[in-house]
Design a protein around this motif. Structure first.
Motif, short mmCIF file in Angstrom:
data_model
loop_
_atom_site.label_atom_id
_atom_site.label_comp_id
_atom_site.label_asym_id
_atom_site.label_seq_id
_atom_site.Cartn_x
_atom_site.Cartn_y
_atom_site.Cartn_z
N VAL A 59 18.98 67.50 -0.96
CA VAL A 59 17.41 67.80 -0.85
C VAL A 59 16.93 68.24 -1.92
CG1 VAL A 59 15.89 69.03 0.53
CG2 VAL A 59 17.81 68.13 1.61
N THR A 60 17.39 69.11 -2.45
CA THR A 60 16.91 69.93 -3.82
C THR A 60 16.88 69.20 -5.00
OG1 THR A 60 18.82 71.06 -4.12
CG2 THR A 60 17.24 72.16 -3.01
N ASP A 61 17.76 68.15 -5.06
CA ASP A 61 17.74 67.19 -6.02
C ASP A 61 16.70 66.15 -6.13
OD1 ASP A 61 19.35 68.96 -7.56
OD2 ASP A 61 21.22 67.63 -7.60
N SER A 62 16.54 65.35 -4.91
CA SER A 62 15.83 64.23 -4.84
C SER A 62 14.49 64.38 -4.30
CB SER A 62 16.53 63.59 -3.56
OG SER A 62 16.54 64.17 -2.32
N LEU A 63 14.13 65.62 -3.60
CA LEU A 63 12.66 65.84 -3.20
C LEU A 63 11.71 66.04 -4.33
CD1 LEU A 63 11.39 65.60 -0.52
CD2 LEU A 63 11.57 68.12 -0.32
N PRO A 64 12.22 66.96 -5.21
CA PRO A 64 11.17 67.54 -6.31
C PRO A 64 10.66 66.12 -7.12
CG PRO A 64 12.80 69.08 -6.21
CD PRO A 64 13.31 67.93 -5.24
N PRO A 65 11.52 65.44 -7.68
CA PRO A 65 11.24 64.13 -8.42
C PRO A 65 10.26 63.28 -7.80
CG PRO A 65 13.68 64.28 -8.52
CD PRO A 65 13.27 65.25 -7.46
N THR A 66 10.70 63.09 -6.56
CA THR A 66 9.71 62.20 -5.67
C THR A 66 8.08 62.59 -5.32
OG1 THR A 66 11.62 61.24 -4.51
CG2 THR A 66 9.50 60.67 -3.47
N ALA A 67 8.58 64.06 -5.14
CA ALA A 67 6.86 64.63 -5.12
C ALA A 67 6.23 64.80 -6.20
CB ALA A 67 7.40 66.15 -4.17
N TYR A 68 7.16 64.91 -7.43
CA TYR A 68 6.18 64.99 -8.58
C TYR A 68 5.45 63.61 -8.95
CZ TYR A 68 5.72 64.43 -13.69
OH TYR A 68 5.34 64.09 -14.84
N LYS A 69 6.37 62.54 -8.58
CA LYS A 69 5.93 61.33 -8.87
C LYS A 69 4.59 60.78 -8.05
CE LYS A 69 10.29 60.19 -9.95
NZ LYS A 69 11.47 59.32 -9.68
N ALA A 70 4.71 60.97 -6.65
CA ALA A 70 3.78 61.04 -5.83
C ALA A 70 2.57 61.54 -6.30
CB ALA A 70 4.14 61.32 -4.52
N LEU A 71 2.86 62.79 -6.28
CA LEU A 71 1.34 63.77 -6.58
C LEU A 71 0.70 63.03 -8.11
CD1 LEU A 71 -0.32 66.15 -6.02
CD2 LEU A 71 1.26 67.55 -7.40
N SER A 72 1.50 62.91 -9.04
CA SER A 72 1.10 62.33 -10.18
C SER A 72 0.32 61.28 -10.09
CB SER A 72 2.09 62.19 -11.35
OG SER A 72 2.74 63.20 -11.51
N GLY A 73 0.77 60.37 -9.51
CA GLY A 73 0.28 58.98 -9.21
C GLY A 73 -0.88 59.10 -8.09
N PHE A 74 -0.76 59.99 -7.52
CA PHE A 74 -1.94 60.11 -6.39
C PHE A 74 -3.14 60.83 -7.33
CE2 PHE A 74 -4.72 63.11 -3.77
CZ PHE A 74 -4.99 62.36 -2.81
N VAL A 75 -3.07 61.84 -8.06
CA VAL A 75 -4.07 62.32 -8.84
C VAL A 75 -4.67 61.22 -10.00
CG1 VAL A 75 -4.46 63.84 -10.85
CG2 VAL A 75 -3.31 64.75 -8.64
N ILE A 76 -3.69 60.28 -10.62
CA ILE A 76 -4.13 59.63 -11.82
C ILE A 76 -4.88 58.39 -10.88
CG2 ILE A 76 -3.28 57.66 -13.25
CD1 ILE A 76 -1.14 59.78 -13.95
N ALA A 77 -4.53 58.04 -9.80
CA ALA A 77 -5.26 57.09 -9.16
C ALA A 77 -6.32 57.37 -8.72
CB ALA A 77 -4.34 56.41 -7.95
N SER A 78 -6.44 58.56 -8.01
CA SER A 78 -7.81 59.10 -7.76
C SER A 78 -8.89 59.30 -8.54
CB SER A 78 -7.70 60.66 -6.87
OG SER A 78 -6.98 60.32 -5.68
N ALA A 79 -8.37 59.79 -10.00
CA ALA A 79 -9.25 60.07 -10.85
C ALA A 79 -9.92 58.64 -11.30
CB ALA A 79 -8.45 60.78 -11.83
N ILE A 80 -8.98 57.64 -11.66
CA ILE A 80 -9.58 56.25 -12.01
C ILE A 80 -10.35 55.79 -10.93
CG2 ILE A 80 -8.75 54.06 -12.68
CD1 ILE A 80 -6.34 55.37 -14.26
N ALA A 81 -9.83 55.89 -9.52
CA ALA A 81 -10.66 54.98 -8.58
C ALA A 81 -11.76 55.62 -8.31
CB ALA A 81 -9.88 55.17 -7.18
N MET A 82 -12.26 56.99 -8.48
CA MET A 82 -13.62 57.76 -8.38
C MET A 82 -14.19 57.27 -9.39
SD MET A 82 -12.94 61.45 -6.76
CE MET A 82 -11.37 61.87 -7.81
#
Lengths: 261, 272
Positions: A59-82
């Protein structure tokens, strides 16, 4: 303080039924599995839990990288889309092109293109963040474009009579008016970002829930597959819940009222 | 009290045509209307006679099909760019995310807080004037329709407009509040020296408020008569019981319905 306590109370009042249902179903699953009445691809809940207990690092090895990528992708996509949505609404000529581009990017089958993109861009986290952003941009784009056009005719006339500039109209009327629509988009985009990140990880990530899922699938390790499913759901729900929390603060005038029209 | 530069309103031979699917509707036909600087005039007429359209043409929300509108020495557009037009809509048209106070101060966000146009009255004064003390931080959805409309009126008064245009502003208010708001509006108007044009469908309200009442008829919208109201100012509620008042009311009614439809004086009471 009193308000937040009351809202927690209200939250509990509405969630105890689904929680109880889930608990009953899980218990039933456990009993059926112990009685050997379930096929191999359905492990007992205790087996999945056991995976975590056995090696918490899963859990501790696999959750953070995915969370990081999901969050970064979400923030970048939101900024560009807005920004793209705002440009589309301000410069009418571009409206159709931007909308179409959003639709096309959204309809690309990521599962097929991810490996190709990986050949082109390498398999680093940047690629996975880009894929995640592609997977979740569209709801934010639609929310922005709908929201910025949501002001009613009289409100626009009011700004017109005051001789407000386009920028003032955008800042004073259009942007705040877009908030409820934006959050509708965010609520769809947040879980989509998590799923996007998982799919992106299949294209060759070394760590992450997606990578774990893939290894588990290839080694027929069903409890681990289900563990990755559980982690994915948890992450997606957490993203959704966070958006809902922020919405409560940002869309403060709509708590007791319906979305206009 | 204030050194405002009031502007007169001149509407010259204005026609307005709306193009629908296939057919066109003549909303206004060769309308002429003049309101002298600093005067209070009203337009009265049945629904669909084009009175709101006329007001929108004066506010530069629409442009006339033919003819022209002048506000003082300039066009409505000039006046609008000078922030010289105040407009109160039929519906309150508040921004739902702004508190009462922020909604009233909305025009300041556009023209600047230290604009020369800013009313000498403080926002707090205006809030008290429209009877919303204690509701400064309420959001629009927490207010009744009448209260929302009073916020809209305070918003129109935060700047001192040369021309104040009112599109049935009190239609949503109960009669008691309505009378009080009318009195307040007259007081503010006389203090500010602004030119006011009110669209209404209440005969008594039109007479009580105005120096002239312009009567309109529909299809196509035109002004059929202008009634001067000789009542002195400041106007008081007691004047509504005097015979000059009823005389004006009857003349407006004649303008609206013609003599043949005049019925006993009982419905004078119903008009207000």
């Amino acid at each position: 303080m009193a308000v937040s306590l009351r809202s927690i109370e209200r939250g509990l009042a509405t969630t105890w039924r689904p929680l109880l249902t889930a608990a009953v179903l899980l218990a039933l699953l456990e009993v059926l599995k112990q009685a050997n009445m379930l096929p191999v691809f359905l492990p007992a809940p205790s087996q999945v839990l056991n995976e975590i207990v056995k090696s918490p690092r899963l859990v501790t090895d696999s959750l953070p990288p995915t969370a990081y990528k999901a969050l970064s992708g979400f923030v970048i996509a939101s900024a560009i889309a807005m920004i793209a949505g705002a440009i589309a609404v301000l410069a009418r000529v571009l409206y159709g092109s931007i909308y179409n581009l959003g639709v096309i990017l959204h309809s690309i089958p990521i599962i097929a293109t991810a490996p190709l993109l990986a050949l082109w861009l390498g398999t680093g986290p940047q690629l996975q963040i880009i894929i995640t952003a592609l997977a979740c941009q569209f709801p934010v784009l639609v929310g922005t474009m709908q929201g910025l056009r949501a002001a009613d005719e009289r409100q626009r006339e009011l700004m017109h009579v005051l001789s407000a500039s386009r920028l003032q109209t955008l800042r004073i009327l259009l942007l705040p008016g877009a908030v409820p629509y934006l959050f509708a988009g965010f609520k769809i985009a947040a879980p989509a970002a998590v799923l996007g990140a998982i799919t992106a990880e299949w294209a060759g990530a070394e760590r992450g829930i997606g990578a774990m899922m893939l290894y588990a699938l290839f080694s027929y390790d069903t409890p681990k597959v289900w563990l990755s499913v559980l982690l994915t759901c948890t992450l997606a729900l957490a993203g959704y819940g966070f958006v809902v929390l922020v919405e409560r603060l940002a869309f403060y005038w709509g708590r007791d009222v319906q979305l206009a029209n | 009290m204030l050194a405002t530069t009031s502007r007169d309103i001149q509407v010259n031979d204005v026609s307005m045509v709306f193009h629908g699917r296939g057919d066109s509707v003549i909303a206004l036909e060769k309308v002429n209307l003049n309101v002298a600087s600093g005067q209070f005039a009203s337009i009265i007429g049945p629904s669909g006679c084009g009175k709101s359209t006329l007001l929108r043409l004066v506010a530069d929300i629409m442009q006339p099909f033919a003819g022209n509108v002048r506000l003082g020495s300039g066009t409505p557009r000039d006046a609008r760019h000078d922030h010289a037009i105040g407009f109160v809509f039929q519906s309150a048209t508040l921004l739902p995310w702004r508190t009462v106070m922020q909604n009233i101060e909305l025009p300041l966000d556009v023209v600047g807080r230290d604009s020369a146009r800013r009313s000498p009255r403080s926002t707090q004064d205006l809030i008290e004037l429209v009877g919303l003390k204690g509701f400064e931080n309420a959001l629009p959805h927490q207010l009744s329709g009448g209260m929302q409309q009073r916020v809209a009126i305070a918003r129109a008064l935060i700047l001192t407009p040369d021309v104040l245009l009112l599109d049935e502003p009190f239609g949503a208010l109960d009669e008691i509040t309505r009378q009080r708001m009318n009195m307040e509006l007259l007081r503010i108007w006389s203090e500010s020296g602004t030119t006011a044009l009110l669209v209404t469908h209440s005969i008594a309200e039109a007479v009580f408020m105005s120096d002239q009442v312009h009567v309109m008829s529909p299809r196509p919208g035109k002004i059929t008569s202008v009634i001067d109201v000789p009542l002195p100012r400041p106007r008081t509620v007691d004047m509504m019981r005097t015979s000059p008042f009823f005389e004006c009311v009857n003349r407006v009614r004649d303008g609206l319905f013609g003599h043949e439809e005049s019925t006993p004086a009982a419905d004078v009471v119903e008009a207000y």
